[in-house]
Design a protein around this motif. Structure first.
Motif, PDB file in Angstrom:
ATOM      1  N   VAL A   1       0.583  -1.333  -0.016  1.00 30.53           N
ATOM      2  CA  VAL A   1      -0.032   0.117  -0.212  1.00 30.53           C
ATOM      3  C   VAL A   1       0.861   1.277   0.201  1.00 30.53           C
ATOM      4  N   PHE A   2       0.349   2.168  -0.805  1.00 33.30           N
ATOM      5  CA  PHE A   2       1.362   3.471  -0.675  1.00 33.30           C
ATOM      6  C   PHE A   2       0.187   4.844  -0.802  1.00 33.30           C
ATOM      7  N   GLU A   3       0.638   5.897  -0.438  1.00 35.02           N
ATOM      8  CA  GLU A   3      -0.028   7.042  -0.691  1.00 35.02           C
ATOM      9  C   GLU A   3       1.380   8.395  -0.752  1.00 35.02           C
ATOM     10  N   LEU A   4       1.281   8.599  -2.074  1.00 36.17           N
ATOM     11  CA  LEU A   4       2.439   9.828  -2.500  1.00 36.17           C
ATOM     12  C   LEU A   4       1.797  11.099  -3.076  1.00 36.17           C
ATOM     13  N   PRO A   5       2.659  12.072  -2.797  1.00 35.11           N
ATOM     14  CA  PRO A   5       2.207  13.155  -3.702  1.00 35.11           C
ATOM     15  C   PRO A   5       2.195  13.057  -4.947  1.00 35.11           C
ATOM     16  N   GLY A   6       1.288  13.623  -5.753  1.00 33.16           N
ATOM     17  CA  GLY A   6       1.481  13.265  -7.225  1.00 33.16           C
ATOM     18  C   GLY A   6       1.640  14.702  -7.898  1.00 33.16           C
ATOM     19  N   ASP A   7       1.805  14.664  -9.246  1.00 30.04           N
ATOM     20  CA  ASP A   7       2.365  15.778  -9.902  1.00 30.04           C
ATOM     21  C   ASP A   7       1.360  16.948  -9.966  1.00 30.04           C
ATOM     22  N   GLN A   8       0.080  16.672  -9.638  1.00 33.89           N
ATOM     23  CA  GLN A   8      -0.786  17.666  -9.900  1.00 33.89           C
ATOM     24  C   GLN A   8      -1.638  18.112  -8.351  1.00 33.89           C
ATOM     25  N   ALA A   9      -0.623  18.011  -7.406  1.00 32.64           N
ATOM     26  CA  ALA A   9      -1.100  18.485  -6.180  1.00 32.64           C
ATOM     27  C   ALA A   9      -2.099  17.532  -5.500  1.00 32.64           C
ATOM     28  N   LYS A  10      -2.396  16.296  -6.108  1.00 27.65           N
ATOM     29  CA  LYS A  10      -3.376  15.546  -5.467  1.00 27.65           C
ATOM     30  C   LYS A  10      -2.664  14.057  -5.112  1.00 27.65           C
ATOM     31  N   PRO A  11      -3.224  13.487  -4.096  1.00 29.42           N
ATOM     32  CA  PRO A  11      -2.217  12.478  -3.812  1.00 29.42           C
ATOM     33  C   PRO A  11      -2.694  10.989  -4.647  1.00 29.42           C
ATOM     34  N   CYS A  12      -1.635  10.296  -4.836  1.00 22.26           N
ATOM     35  CA  CYS A  12      -1.521   9.012  -5.586  1.00 22.26           C
ATOM     36  C   CYS A  12      -1.753   7.947  -4.511  1.00 22.26           C
ATOM     37  N   LYS A  13      -2.773   7.248  -4.486  1.00 19.34           N
ATOM     38  CA  LYS A  13      -2.834   6.227  -3.428  1.00 19.34           C
ATOM     39  C   LYS A  13      -3.227   5.017  -4.148  1.00 19.34           C
ATOM     40  N   LEU A  14      -2.423   3.477  -3.885  1.00 19.44           N
ATOM     41  CA  LEU A  14      -2.787   2.430  -4.559  1.00 19.44           C
ATOM     42  C   LEU A  14      -4.389   2.128  -4.421  1.00 19.44           C
ATOM     43  N   LYS A  15      -5.093   2.426  -3.403  1.00 21.18           N
ATOM     44  CA  LYS A  15      -6.505   1.990  -3.399  1.00 21.18           C
ATOM     45  C   LYS A  15      -7.251   2.814  -4.036  1.00 21.18           C
ATOM     46  N   SER A  16      -6.923   4.033  -4.799  1.00 22.72           N
ATOM     47  CA  SER A  16      -7.435   4.457  -5.666  1.00 22.72           C
ATOM     48  C   SER A  16      -7.721   4.008  -6.794  1.00 22.72           C
ATOM     49  N   TYR A  17      -6.763   2.708  -7.279  1.00 19.59           N
ATOM     50  CA  TYR A  17      -6.800   1.948  -8.485  1.00 19.59           C
ATOM     51  C   TYR A  17      -7.762   0.977  -8.141  1.00 19.59           C
ATOM     52  N   ALA A  18      -8.290   0.608  -7.117  1.00 21.55           N
ATOM     53  CA  ALA A  18      -8.830  -0.791  -6.821  1.00 21.55           C
ATOM     54  C   ALA A  18      -9.877  -0.899  -8.027  1.00 21.55           C
ATOM     55  N   GLY A  19     -10.095  -2.146  -8.327  1.00 23.80           N
ATOM     56  CA  GLY A  19     -11.004  -2.552  -9.381  1.00 23.80           C
ATOM     57  C   GLY A  19     -10.305  -2.527 -10.678  1.00 23.80           C
ATOM     58  N   LYS A  20      -9.215  -1.877 -10.757  1.00 28.81           N
ATOM     59  CA  LYS A  20      -8.504  -1.540 -12.184  1.00 28.81           C
ATOM     60  C   LYS A  20      -6.980  -2.527 -12.163  1.00 28.81           C
ATOM     61  N   LYS A  21      -6.587  -2.610 -12.965  1.00 29.55           N
ATOM     62  CA  LYS A  21      -5.385  -3.158 -13.334  1.00 29.55           C
ATOM     63  C   LYS A  21      -4.350  -1.847 -13.247  1.00 29.55           C
TER      64      LYS A  21
ATOM     65  N   LEU B   1       3.018  -5.253 -12.809  1.00 26.70           N
ATOM     66  CA  LEU B   1       1.810  -5.134 -13.277  1.00 26.70           C
ATOM     67  C   LEU B   1       0.598  -5.705 -12.063  1.00 26.70           C
ATOM     68  N   ILE B   2      -0.054  -4.839 -11.483  1.00 29.31           N
ATOM     69  CA  ILE B   2      -0.929  -5.326 -10.465  1.00 29.31           C
ATOM     70  C   ILE B   2      -2.360  -5.523 -11.080  1.00 29.31           C
ATOM     71  N   GLY B   3      -2.867  -6.678 -10.664  1.00 28.60           N
ATOM     72  CA  GLY B   3      -4.247  -7.285 -11.082  1.00 28.60           C
ATOM     73  C   GLY B   3      -5.362  -6.385 -10.354  1.00 28.60           C
ATOM     74  N   LYS B   4      -6.509  -6.527 -10.745  1.00 31.54           N
ATOM     75  CA  LYS B   4      -7.592  -5.964 -10.149  1.00 31.54           C
ATOM     76  C   LYS B   4      -8.028  -6.628  -8.843  1.00 31.54           C
ATOM     77  N   ASN B   5      -7.132  -7.699  -8.317  1.00 27.61           N
ATOM     78  CA  ASN B   5      -7.211  -8.080  -6.961  1.00 27.61           C
ATOM     79  C   ASN B   5      -6.154  -7.503  -6.034  1.00 27.61           C
ATOM     80  N   GLY B   6      -5.446  -6.674  -6.621  1.00 27.71           N
ATOM     81  CA  GLY B   6      -4.465  -5.762  -5.732  1.00 27.71           C
ATOM     82  C   GLY B   6      -3.199  -6.517  -5.596  1.00 27.71           C
TER      83      GLY B   6
END
Length: 157
Positions: free
Chosen positions: A13-33, A126-131
């Protein structure tokens, strides 16, 4: 100390600052590859080519519900300039503390001209939809890499 991850492992799991002043979190990609690619430095030749290649295939990745996120130790400001300069259409996250780089095992000892130093080993997950990690490319050679990752993401379904 870096951890060695393998196929089938749960993605750290991670949460990092993104390039557009919004956080990039692993959980934001849940349900997607997710294509999570780690690279050494913005605006260097290999890193630029890799980012441009992934960016050029963004629509193809979108069609198969696969997000792309690049991570390096560079700052969000540097990432923003890098994206603007090369017209990149993908997200970049900043890991200045190197905690995520270490969690994914890509912050390693390197050697150049006999001098040892710590740096990012160019690696893609490559992270699957299942995390879980479906595929890992270590010590990536840039030519043809984005296409190989796209093929693997398509095969993952």
């Amino acid at each position: 100390m870096s951890t060695k991850l393998g196929r089938g492992d749960k993605a750290p799991v991670f949460e990092l600052p993104g390039d557009q002043a919004k956080p990039c979190k692993l959980k934001s990609y849940a349900g997607k590859k997710l294509v999570l690619y780690f690279y050494p430095k913005d605006d260097t030749s290999g890193c630029t080519k890799e980012a441009i290649d992934f960016s050029a295939l963004r629509e193809e990745f979108d069609k198969i519900e696969t997000a792309i996120l690049g991570i390096s130790p560079d700052s969000p400001v540097t990432h923003g300039k890098f994206k603007t300069k090369h017209k990149l259409n993908l997200d970049l996250a900043s890991d200045e503390t190197k905690a995520v780089l270490e969690a994914y095992g890509v912050w390693t000892e390197k050697s150049m001209y006999g001098r040892k130093y710590m740096g990012v080993e160019r690696t893609t997950f490559l992270i699957g939809k299942n995390g879980k990690i479906a595929e890992i490319w270590s010590k990536v050679k840039v030519p043809g890499h984005a296409e190989a990752v796209l093929a693997a993401a398509r095969a993952l379904g």
